[in-house]
Design a protein around this motif. Structure first.
Motif, PDB file in Angstrom:
ATOM      1  N   ASP A 263      -3.598   4.741  -0.384  1.00 56.88           N
ATOM      2  CA  ASP A 263      -4.415   3.536  -0.241  1.00 56.88           C
ATOM      3  C   ASP A 263      -4.992   3.349   1.161  1.00 56.88           C
ATOM      4  O   ASP A 263      -5.854   2.497   1.364  1.00 56.88           O
ATOM      5  CB  ASP A 263      -3.580   2.296  -0.583  1.00 56.88           C
ATOM      6  N   PHE A 264      -4.521   4.114   2.130  1.00 56.32           N
ATOM      7  CA  PHE A 264      -4.977   3.956   3.512  1.00 56.32           C
ATOM      8  C   PHE A 264      -6.236   4.774   3.764  1.00 56.32           C
ATOM      9  O   PHE A 264      -6.323   5.931   3.349  1.00 56.32           O
ATOM     10  CB  PHE A 264      -3.886   4.390   4.495  1.00 56.32           C
ATOM     11  N   THR A 265      -7.208   4.166   4.448  1.00 57.46           N
ATOM     12  CA  THR A 265      -8.435   4.838   4.847  1.00 57.46           C
ATOM     13  C   THR A 265      -8.650   4.584   6.328  1.00 57.46           C
ATOM     14  O   THR A 265      -8.616   3.422   6.774  1.00 57.46           O
ATOM     15  CB  THR A 265      -9.648   4.300   4.045  1.00 57.46           C
TER      16      THR A 265
ATOM     17  N   TYR B  48      -6.822  -4.512   8.234  1.00 57.93           N
ATOM     18  CA  TYR B  48      -6.117  -5.466   7.381  1.00 57.93           C
ATOM     19  C   TYR B  48      -5.767  -6.684   8.219  1.00 57.93           C
ATOM     20  O   TYR B  48      -4.996  -6.589   9.170  1.00 57.93           O
ATOM     21  CB  TYR B  48      -4.820  -4.872   6.809  1.00 57.93           C
TER      22      TYR B  48
ATOM     23  N   ASP C 172       1.180  -5.386   4.491  1.00 58.31           N
ATOM     24  CA  ASP C 172       0.005  -4.534   4.312  1.00 58.31           C
ATOM     25  C   ASP C 172       0.212  -3.087   4.719  1.00 58.31           C
ATOM     26  O   ASP C 172      -0.464  -2.195   4.214  1.00 58.31           O
ATOM     27  CB  ASP C 172      -1.164  -5.083   5.136  1.00 58.31           C
TER      28      ASP C 172
ATOM     29  N   ARG D 116       0.835  -1.205   0.000  1.00 57.79           N
ATOM     30  CA  ARG D 116       0.000   0.000   0.000  1.00 57.79           C
ATOM     31  C   ARG D 116       0.868   1.252   0.000  1.00 57.79           C
ATOM     32  O   ARG D 116       1.909   1.303   0.640  1.00 57.79           O
ATOM     33  CB  ARG D 116      -0.911   0.004   1.223  1.00 57.79           C
TER      34      ARG D 116
ATOM     35  N   GLU E 240      -5.396  -1.904  12.207  1.00 61.05           N
ATOM     36  CA  GLU E 240      -6.495  -0.979  11.927  1.00 61.05           C
ATOM     37  C   GLU E 240      -5.917   0.415  11.738  1.00 61.05           C
ATOM     38  O   GLU E 240      -5.118   0.889  12.559  1.00 61.05           O
ATOM     39  CB  GLU E 240      -7.499  -0.970  13.077  1.00 61.05           C
TER      40      GLU E 240
ATOM     41  N   ASP F  56     -10.131   1.247   8.177  1.00 59.22           N
ATOM     42  CA  ASP F  56      -9.881  -0.027   7.497  1.00 59.22           C
ATOM     43  C   ASP F  56      -9.099  -0.959   8.426  1.00 59.22           C
ATOM     44  O   ASP F  56      -8.219  -0.524   9.159  1.00 59.22           O
ATOM     45  CB  ASP F  56      -9.065   0.181   6.213  1.00 59.22           C
TER      46      ASP F  56
ATOM     47  N   THR G   4      -1.396   3.139  12.772  1.00 59.21           N
ATOM     48  CA  THR G   4      -2.240   1.955  12.854  1.00 59.21           C
ATOM     49  C   THR G   4      -2.176   1.372  14.258  1.00 59.21           C
ATOM     50  O   THR G   4      -1.212   1.584  14.984  1.00 59.21           O
ATOM     51  CB  THR G   4      -1.792   0.854  11.867  1.00 59.21           C
TER      52      THR G   4
END
Length: 194
Positions: free
Chosen positions: A30-32, A37, A96, A26, A127, A35, A145
């Motif tokens: 691409d990170f929201t 993973y 990820d 990513r 997350e 989300d 995260t």
């Protein structure tokens, strides 16, 4: 995922050959936030992992390497070195979260929720808690995260917040011929398929 520069050729058996980009990891875009993973592959922790890591890091706590001592504790056996659990969980998340990181800025709120024993299989997920543009570097963004690790019984054994600087896609320019980490010209190239 294919690259717009993928090369095609038909071999002698009439089969199309293509140079296709694999997973590139990513990028910042691409990170929201929100989300989650679930990182691929669980990993069973072995006695060898624990003994080697304990020795390499010079951790002199007998809970990790002295079975007779550990047998007399409330756990009744040796515990896996907690810093090994951290390293393993972070490693599991790289595919990820930080395959395209330029640096890890910090690890915060580290908590060991339950002991890890030889033979436990660990699983990890991350997350996305926050993301922001870097104030000092245009080519990266900062992503925070929460990394959580669980054993095979769904017991949370570890949690921590991790904050890497992650490349923006436009500055990475991955391709099928030169994925992240490959020097230019190594392996199959588009001209090899012509």
């Amino acid at each position: 995922m294919t690259d717009t520069n993928d090369a095609d050729e038909r071999d002698s058996n009439g089969t199309d050959r293509r140079l296709v980009a694999g997973w590139q990891g990513r990028y910042y875009e691409d990170f929201t936030v929100g989300d989650v993973y679930k990182h691929p592959y669980g990993r069973t922790v072995t006695e060898t992992d624990n003994v080697w890591f304990t020795n390499v890091t010079m951790n002199a706590n007998p809970m990790h390497f002295n079975e007779a001592y550990a047998a007399e504790t409330e756990f009744g056996e040796r515990l896996v070195d907690g810093t090994f659990v951290i390293a393993l969980a972070v490693g599991m998340s790289v595919v990820d979260v930080s395959a395209n990181a330029t640096a890890n800025l910090g690890y915060d709120e580290v908590r060991h929720h339950a002991p890890v024993f030889h033979g436990d299989t660990l699983f990890a997920e991350s997350e996305v808690l926050d993301k922001r543009e870097s104030d000092s570097r245009d080519h990266v963004g900062i992503v925070t995260t929460e990394l959580r690790a669980y054993n095979q019984h769904d017991e949370k054994v570890l949690s921590l917040e991790r904050t890497p600087m992650v490349l923006k896609r436009e500055h990475a320019a991955p391709s099928a011929a030169r994925p992240t980490g490959w020097p230019e010209g190594v392996g199959t190239q588009p001209e090899d398929l012509e």
